[in-house]
Write a protein that holds these residues in place. Sequence first.
Motif: not given
Length: 232
Positions: A14-34
């Motif tokens: 999952l690390t590449p996907f997590a890195a992709f989301l970071i590059r798109r400006g998504v925050s960890p809290d947003t991922v937790t909530l969604i």
Amino acid sequence: MLNKYARAFFTRVLTPFAAFLIRRGVSPDTVTLIGTAGVVAGALVFYPMGEFFWGTVVITLFVFSDLVDGNMARQLGRSSRWGAFLDSTLDRVADGAIFGGFILWYAGGGDDLVLCAVSIFCLASGQVVSYTKARGESIGLPVAVNGLVERAERLVISLVAAGFAGLHKFGVPGIQYLLPIALWIVAVGSLVTLIQRVVTVRRESAEAEEADGAQDNEGKQHNASHGSEAAT
Ligand SMILES: CCCCCCCC/C=C\CCCCCCCC(=O)OC[C@H](COP(=O)(O)O[C@@H]1[C@H](O)[C@H](OP(=O)(O)O)[C@@H](O)[C@H](O)[C@H]1O)OC(=O)CCCCCCC/C=C\CCCCCCCC
Ligand SMILES: Nc1ccn([C@@H]2O[C@H](COP(=O)(O)O)[C@@H](O)[C@H]2O)c(=O)n1
Ligand SMILES: [Mg+2]
Ligand SMILES: [Mg+2]
């Protein structure tokens, strides 16, 4: 067990996907909530209708967000107390929705009072199992035991069984019994885990009280000997 052995594998995947989301400006809290919202919606929309296959597909799409959010926080070097609180609290919400979905099904169209009660037991015991660790740690104990059936096991056993049981609606015979079997396994496993954790907390708290007592005695002896030195 899964937390110990499968986490490293999923972290790599999952690390590449997590890195992709970071590059798109998504925050960890947003991922937790969604992620939590997706799990809750999947469980409470599909399971009460007996649509176990589609419910499990939706839940599976979102449940891995629980591994992605922490991964993102660690990559960002931003693991926070708030994040840990949010993550654990919303885990309880997601679990409540999954087992709540089973409860609603068996109380309604599934019409099975025993399985309804078993599902209620799975929900309550799972929450208490998690609480034992949180409360034990909050009173300063290590709670150095995970136990037989942690959250990952509860989810994998229930979701895999629900997903396959849902194939009954597509004409696969006999497969619907997988879900009741899984619920019984989770119920018994959670009870065993609860006992394992309570016994550990009991032992650790006795050891901590003993260590406190020994320290108090040392302090009293120290004060007494200093007091008598001062008097001479
Ligand atoms: C044709 C068939 C149709 C089938 C449909 C699809 C089936 C798909 C089935 C299942 C997918 C299940 C995936 C479940 C993934 C779970 C991932 C997860 O979220 O794990 C969370 C867990 C814990 O994370 P945290 O540290 O954030 O949480 C802590 C925990 O909750 C503590 O609770 P406690 O344990 O104490 O009760 C709390 O105390 C604490 O507060 C809290 O912070 O993460 C892990 O454990 C990491 C390991 C995850 C391992 C996932 C393994 C998935 C394995 C297989 C799934 C694929 C199987 C597919 C089979 C389908 C065949 C077709
Ligand atoms: N929004 C979030 C979510 C999580 N964290 C941090 O990650 C830890 C949990 O890791 P998982 O791999 O189990 O998701 C959690 O204890 C936090 O330290 C975060 O900071 N923000
Ligand atoms: Mg998480
Ligand atoms: Mg979590």
